[in-house]
Design an enzyme around this catalytic site. Structure first.
Site, PDB file in Angstrom:
ATOM      1  N   ASP A  76      85.511  49.242  45.326  1.00 40.08           N
ATOM      2  CA  ASP A  76      86.131  47.789  46.194  1.00 40.08           C
ATOM      3  C   ASP A  76      85.881  48.007  47.694  1.00 40.08           C
ATOM      4  O   ASP A  76      87.554  47.534  47.974  1.00 40.08           O
ATOM      5  CB  ASP A  76      86.797  47.369  45.341  1.00 40.08           C
ATOM      6  CG  ASP A  76      86.602  45.434  45.519  1.00 40.08           C
ATOM      7  OD1 ASP A  76      85.190  45.234  46.459  1.00 40.08           O
ATOM      8  OD2 ASP A  76      86.958  45.404  44.809  1.00 40.08           O
ATOM      9  N   TYR A 131      79.467  58.314  50.556  1.00 41.26           N
ATOM     10  CA  TYR A 131      78.435  58.415  50.080  1.00 41.26           C
ATOM     11  C   TYR A 131      77.018  58.270  49.564  1.00 41.26           C
ATOM     12  O   TYR A 131      75.992  57.827  49.381  1.00 41.26           O
ATOM     13  CB  TYR A 131      78.410  57.621  48.410  1.00 41.26           C
ATOM     14  CG  TYR A 131      79.244  55.461  49.226  1.00 41.26           C
ATOM     15  CD1 TYR A 131      77.807  54.966  49.293  1.00 41.26           C
ATOM     16  CD2 TYR A 131      80.332  55.080  49.281  1.00 41.26           C
ATOM     17  CE1 TYR A 131      78.040  54.244  49.996  1.00 41.26           C
ATOM     18  CE2 TYR A 131      80.367  53.783  49.801  1.00 41.26           C
ATOM     19  CZ  TYR A 131      79.049  53.125  50.314  1.00 41.26           C
ATOM     20  OH  TYR A 131      79.164  51.877  50.909  1.00 41.26           O
ATOM     21  N   LYS A 167      82.205  52.835  41.841  1.00 38.08           N
ATOM     22  CA  LYS A 167      81.679  51.891  43.340  1.00 38.08           C
ATOM     23  C   LYS A 167      83.180  51.704  43.886  1.00 38.08           C
ATOM     24  O   LYS A 167      83.563  50.639  43.043  1.00 38.08           O
ATOM     25  CB  LYS A 167      81.215  50.792  42.681  1.00 38.08           C
ATOM     26  CG  LYS A 167      80.639  50.210  43.397  1.00 38.08           C
ATOM     27  CD  LYS A 167      79.967  48.696  42.918  1.00 38.08           C
ATOM     28  CE  LYS A 167      78.823  48.302  43.826  1.00 38.08           C
ATOM     29  NZ  LYS A 167      79.661  47.796  44.800  1.00 38.08           N
ATOM     30  N   GLU A 218      78.951  58.060  40.681  1.00 38.12           N
ATOM     31  CA  GLU A 218      80.702  57.860  41.093  1.00 38.12           C
ATOM     32  C   GLU A 218      80.902  56.141  41.115  1.00 38.12           C
ATOM     33  O   GLU A 218      80.306  54.987  40.953  1.00 38.12           O
ATOM     34  CB  GLU A 218      79.422  58.159  42.266  1.00 38.12           C
ATOM     35  CG  GLU A 218      78.830  56.995  43.063  1.00 38.12           C
ATOM     36  CD  GLU A 218      78.448  57.995  44.498  1.00 38.12           C
ATOM     37  OE1 GLU A 218      79.233  58.390  45.249  1.00 38.12           O
ATOM     38  OE2 GLU A 218      77.236  57.807  44.896  1.00 38.12           O
ATOM     39  N   CYS A 234     110.606  18.625  50.973  1.00 39.44           N
ATOM     40  CA  CYS A 234     111.160  19.989  51.177  1.00 39.44           C
ATOM     41  C   CYS A 234     111.864  19.729  48.957  1.00 39.44           C
ATOM     42  O   CYS A 234     112.881  18.963  49.546  1.00 39.44           O
ATOM     43  CB  CYS A 234     112.225  20.323  51.720  1.00 39.44           C
ATOM     44  SG  CYS A 234     112.840  22.182  51.152  1.00 39.44           S
ATOM     45  N   LYS A 267      78.261  47.520  37.304  1.00 38.11           N
ATOM     46  CA  LYS A 267      79.404  46.681  37.244  1.00 38.11           C
ATOM     47  C   LYS A 267      80.303  46.743  35.722  1.00 38.11           C
ATOM     48  O   LYS A 267      80.174  46.773  35.070  1.00 38.11           O
ATOM     49  CB  LYS A 267      79.513  44.873  37.706  1.00 38.11           C
ATOM     50  CG  LYS A 267      78.384  45.045  39.029  1.00 38.11           C
ATOM     51  CD  LYS A 267      78.548  45.838  40.023  1.00 38.11           C
ATOM     52  CE  LYS A 267      79.868  44.860  40.959  1.00 38.11           C
ATOM     53  NZ  LYS A 267      78.886  44.267  41.703  1.00 38.11           N
ATOM     54  N   CYS A 272     107.891  22.635  54.837  1.00 38.75           N
ATOM     55  CA  CYS A 272     109.617  22.160  55.228  1.00 38.75           C
ATOM     56  C   CYS A 272     110.237  21.704  56.949  1.00 38.75           C
ATOM     57  O   CYS A 272     110.331  23.158  57.280  1.00 38.75           O
ATOM     58  CB  CYS A 272     111.005  22.850  54.073  1.00 38.75           C
ATOM     59  SG  CYS A 272     112.557  22.317  54.805  1.00 38.75           S
ATOM     60  N   ALA A 324      83.078  35.834  40.553  1.00 36.49           N
ATOM     61  CA  ALA A 324      81.875  36.131  39.057  1.00 36.49           C
ATOM     62  C   ALA A 324      81.637  34.599  39.629  1.00 36.49           C
ATOM     63  O   ALA A 324      80.577  34.355  39.256  1.00 36.49           O
ATOM     64  CB  ALA A 324      83.274  36.036  37.847  1.00 36.49           C
ATOM     65  N   CYS A 381     117.907  23.603  55.992  1.00 35.27           N
ATOM     66  CA  CYS A 381     117.387  24.171  54.543  1.00 35.27           C
ATOM     67  C   CYS A 381     118.210  25.194  53.541  1.00 35.27           C
ATOM     68  O   CYS A 381     117.601  26.404  54.673  1.00 35.27           O
ATOM     69  CB  CYS A 381     115.823  24.183  54.728  1.00 35.27           C
ATOM     70  SG  CYS A 381     115.549  24.657  53.327  1.00 35.27           S
ATOM     71  N   CYS A 429     115.872  21.312  50.286  1.00 33.27           N
ATOM     72  CA  CYS A 429     116.835  20.012  51.366  1.00 33.27           C
ATOM     73  C   CYS A 429     116.514  19.623  51.205  1.00 33.27           C
ATOM     74  O   CYS A 429     116.895  17.573  51.714  1.00 33.27           O
ATOM     75  CB  CYS A 429     116.469  20.844  52.919  1.00 33.27           C
ATOM     76  SG  CYS A 429     115.620  20.933  53.377  1.00 33.27           S
TER      77      CYS A 429
HETATM   78  S1  IVH Z   1      75.312  53.520  47.628  1.00 34.67           S
HETATM   79  C1  IVH Z   1      71.325  52.778  49.351  1.00 34.67           C
HETATM   80  N1  IVH Z   1      77.726  54.349  45.958  1.00 34.67           N
HETATM   81  O1  IVH Z   1      78.293  48.378  46.986  1.00 34.67           O
HETATM   82  C2  IVH Z   1      72.429  52.390  49.144  1.00 34.67           C
HETATM   83  N2  IVH Z   1      76.948  52.124  47.543  1.00 34.67           N
HETATM   84  O2  IVH Z   1      76.573  46.800  46.327  1.00 34.67           O
HETATM   85  C3  IVH Z   1      73.602  52.390  49.381  1.00 34.67           C
HETATM   86  N3  IVH Z   1      79.516  50.484  47.030  1.00 34.67           N
HETATM   87  O3  IVH Z   1      76.978  48.598  50.776  1.00 34.67           O
HETATM   88  C4  IVH Z   1      74.669  52.047  48.608  1.00 34.67           C
HETATM   89  N4  IVH Z   1      80.673  51.963  46.262  1.00 34.67           N
HETATM   90  O4  IVH Z   1      79.917  48.912  50.522  1.00 34.67           O
HETATM   91  C5  IVH Z   1      76.972  52.830  47.827  1.00 34.67           C
HETATM   92  N5  IVH Z   1      79.426  54.702  45.760  1.00 34.67           N
HETATM   93  C6  IVH Z   1      79.296  54.280  46.601  1.00 34.67           C
HETATM   94  C7  IVH Z   1      79.529  53.030  46.394  1.00 34.67           C
HETATM   95  C8  IVH Z   1      78.686  51.670  46.993  1.00 34.67           C
HETATM   96  C9  IVH Z   1      80.800  50.547  47.075  1.00 34.67           C
HETATM   97  C10 IVH Z   1      79.023  49.625  48.087  1.00 34.67           C
HETATM   98  C11 IVH Z   1      78.574  49.716  49.376  1.00 34.67           C
HETATM   99  C12 IVH Z   1      77.145  48.599  49.366  1.00 34.67           C
HETATM  100  C13 IVH Z   1      77.616  47.513  48.307  1.00 34.67           C
HETATM  101  C14 IVH Z   1      76.403  47.429  46.794  1.00 34.67           C
END
Ligand code: IVH
Length: 744
Positions: A169, A277, A167, A165, A459, A365, A483, A83, A489, A462
């Site tokens: 991480d 993906y 995203k 779908e 420490c 997000k 330490c 963030a 210790c 100790c």
């Molecule tokens: S599509 C051209 N699908 O998010 C599009 N990306 O912020 C290619 N990521 O670089 C990305 N899950 O590392 C796509 N279901 C998903 C994803 C995904 C995670 C990541 C990926 C990308 C980043 C972009």
């Protein structure tokens, strides 16, 4: 407002939360009250900046964002929350929007991420790996759909199918297949140039080495996310912590760190997973839609996320988003949003891209899970290796359905950087199963008289000096204060005992951390040997002072404990070595040592001889693949210390250390020392090494008189020459395989 976040990270929920010192969102909220010195420029609202100030701010932001990019992409050790990172990028973009002619050539908005680190071979992506634009609310999603309709000239009621779908991480990767064989695995890097991590990628079970499907194109780059499951991450961190190592902050960092290991064997032991993906260069794209391509991925043997939906309106997309948000907590992997993609590939092609993100996709997000609470105290914990770790004791608060009472503060620099003081109101964040973190202090709510935290230089247990070591290689001070009390210790002693009985060590049933702490506090167990004399001493103790008389114990549980202890009087060498709790010697290293030396006497003798850096013993030690000088020094130091030797002798009077069993097969390779050099054509190095070790061989990195075989492929250089010079047998890969097949 401009959308920053080319990296990742959630929207900063600016409305609900007060802006902290790190959390200026360029909205003006935090500004005004801070005077007008140059340091306050960072807090000045974008609208209030003069031209000269804007220029200075853009320069500062470019520097700062580049710094955080480097930490994030190259070291996988970010210092600030997503963030806060997003806030920096947004501020940069807002200033650029106001002063377009001040946009710098090195502006962060012109880059996707940081340039790759130099250590791995670079690979250019034939089709760049794009990033995604971010959306944070409903309006952004409606805009996204409207833009697409406009661009394609679609009527408002024309069908527009869009997939939704999760995203994932993790970190994105490109897998190149030629004639169905995996030939290259590359990280994204800066989107144009990534790193060649093929050897590491091959160790990931989810990623097929070959694809047999008849409709799999001759040339095809599968793209997707490498990630680590939350449960696996927790287990990995527990293992690293038990080994006295530096834990990963979250599964994403763990995945990134694991994939970028120089030794593929290390990666092989990290539980990495993969979801496909997208795709890059392709000789043919066999399906007409995104959703059909996802089905094709599954058919070809690539994991595709089972959550994929096909939606036809903003409402359906938002409903999918909410469902993913709900299911998020029950998934065993972190997702940080939902990705929407136009389903028709011909439309994707027409839509193309803008500023390195496709027009046909967007990432919606999730807001990060955050809360505000009060730091009631800052405690210092002392670990097995003496590391002093500050922990914030918090007024209990619920974050994402879990009551949080503690947060790690990492180390003293972190406390100083964020200026966290006892009594402060802080914003905390919890992501997945990760230990909660303090993001920022709400300075406006600081109680009067709150003093900066003074990190102890002794420490707390100790009283020994606690120091920050200087890394001899980098010349930089370690972030961790330790330490120096070592063996005197009590905190380290009790942590070492807990380690001694832990799962990968002696693993004594009924004797866990809690019991050890109690026995230690009462003086019953002060060192490992005491565990094994407990029963005899208990018998000799007067009635009423026996284990069975203790609270929570009885005759049966005492008998069971003694039986469990006796069951561990014979212990395999690797467990024994690991149990000693030598710094930098984790379970994997202990296995390497056990395998290399066979029995404890040989190992101990070698560690004494290796004190001499000119000795064969030293050379042999550091030639073990996976053992570097830091580990070697730590081992030698441990065996040099007389107190350790004495404690070891007392322990060895109680237990028998079992030598490593010779491999079961009658393989001619068993017990041999092997060095691989040059390129192997039939298998990867990692595979060859694993096979050799399975057959009982010991694989080392350098050739010496003790080497039995050097397996040389094309391109072999100095090691081959050395083998010839020393008269060591040299085998081709074929000859080696033939030998391996005998008796195996
Ligand atoms: S599509 C051209 N699908 O998010 C599009 N990306 O912020 C290619 N990521 O670089 C990305 N899950 O590392 C796509 N279901 C998903 C994803 C995904 C995670 C990541 C990926 C990308 C980043 C972009």
């Amino acid at each position: 407002m401009a959308r920053g976040g080319k990296r990742k990270g959630g929207k900063t929920p600016g409305k609900a939360e007060p802006a902290g010192p790190d959390g200026d969102r360029g909205t003006g909220k935090a500004a005004g009250a801070h005077g007008t010195g140059p340091a306050d420029l960072a807090h000045r609202p974008v609208e209030a900046l003069t031209r000269a100030e804007a220029e200075a701010e853009l320069a500062r932001l470019a520097r700062e964002i580049a710094h955080h990019d480097a930490l994030y992409y190259q070291k996988a050790q970010p210092e600030i929350s997503d963030a806060d990172y997003d806030a920096l990028r947004r501020r940069n973009e807002a200033i650029e929007a106001r002063f377009p002619d001040l946009v710098r050539p090195d502006s962060p908005s012109r880059r996707v991420g940081a340039a790759p680190a130099a250590a791995f071979e670079k690979v250019a992506h034939r089709v760049p790996m794009l990033s995604l634009a971010n959306a944070f609310d409903e309006e952004d999603i409606r805009d996204f759909l409207a833009r697409i309709r406009r661009f394609l000239g679609l009527a408002e009621d024309a069908e527009l199918a869009v997939t939704a779908e999760p995203k994932i991480d993790g970190l994105s990767i490109s897998l190149r297949y030629e004639k169905g064989r995996l030939v290259l695995g590359a990280t994204r890097g800066d989107g144009w140039t990534g790193e060649n991590v093929t050897a590491n990628v091959r160790t990931i079970d989810d990623i097929p080495g070959t694809v047999e499907a008849p409709d799999f194109p001759d040339l095809f780059e599968v793209r997707g996310e490498v990630y680590m499951e939350k449960s696996a991450f927790a287990a990995l961190n527990a293992r690293i912590a038990a080994e006295g190592g530096k834990v990963f902050a979250n599964p994403r960092n763990a995945a990134a760190g694991s994939l970028r290991q120089k030794d593929p064997m290390v990666t092989a032991h990290r539980p990495l997973r993969f979801f496909a993906y997208a795709w890059g260069e392709a000789s043919r794209v066999p399906e007409p839609t995104q959703s059909a391509m996802m089905a094709a991925f599954s058919r070809w043997g690539f994991p595709a996320n089972p959550g994929l939906r096909l939606c036809h309106s903003a409402e359906e997309l938002l409903a999918a988003y909410r469902e993913f948000e709900v299911s998020r907590a029950s998934l065993d992997y972190d997702i940080d949003g939902v990705v929407y993609k136009v389903d028709r590939l011909d439309w994707q092609a027409r839509l193309g891209e803008v500023s390195r993100a496709p027009r046909w996709a967007i990432a919606h997000k999730f807001p990060a899970e955050k809360a505000t609470t009060i730091v009631q105290d800052i405690e210092i914990q002392v670990g097995r290796t003496g590391a002093l770790t500050p922990v914030a004791r918090l007024a209990p608060v619920t974050v994402g359905g879990v009551v949080v009472q503690n947060a790690t503060l990492h180390n003293e620099d972190e406390i100083a950087r964020k200026d966290i003081r006892i009594g402060d109101t802080v914003v905390i964040q919890r992501a997945g199963d990760v230990i909660p973190q303090v993001l920022a202090v709400v300075k406006e709510r600081r109680p009067e008289g709150a003093e900066p935290f003074r990190f102890p230089t002794r420490c707390p247990v100790c009283g020994s000096h606690a120091v920050r070591e200087v890394n001899p290689k980098t010349g930089r001070e370690d972030a961790v204060r330790r330490c120096t009390g070592g063996l005197i210790c009590p905190a380290q002693a009790v942590e070492r005992l807990k380690h001694f009985v832990s799962r990968d060590a002696f693993d004594i049933e009924g004797l866990g951390a809690k019991q050890i702490a109690a026995f230690f506090a009462d003086g019953l167990v002060k060192e490992p040997a005491d565990i094994f004399t407990l029963e005899a001493r208990d018998r000799a103790a007067p009635e009423g002072a026996r284990l069975a008389d203790r609270e929570g114990w009885g005759a049966v549980s005492a008998r069971n404990l003694f039986a469990a202890i006796n069951a561990r009087r014979a212990v395999p060498l690797d467990r024994f070595v690991y149990a000693l709790g030598i710094r930098h010697v984790g379970a994997a290293t202990a296995r390497l040592l056990a395998h290399a030396y066979g029995d404890f006497d040989t190992l101990a003798r070698a560690m004494t001889e290796a004190r001499d850096r000119e000795s064969d013993a030293w050379r042999e030690l550091v030639s073990i693949d996976g053992i570097g000088e830091v580990v070697a020094d730590s081992l030698i130091e441990f065996f040099r210390e007389p107190h350790n030797r004495e404690a070891l002798d007392r322990l060895l009077a109680q237990v028998t250390v079992l030598p490593v069993e010779q491999a079961e097969s009658a393989s001619p390779i068993a017990g041999k020392r092997v060095v691989f050099t040059g390129t192997l054509e039939r298998m990867t190095r990692a595979e060859a090494k694993a096979m050799a070790e399975r057959l009982g061989a010991r694989v080392t990195g350098s050739v010496s008189r003790k080497t039995d075989y050097v397996v040389a492929g094309p391109g072999a250089g100095s090691k081959l020459a050395k083998a010839q010079e020393l008269g060591v047998s040299v085998l081709s890969e074929e000859e080696w395989l033939a030998l391996a097949r005998q008796g195996g």
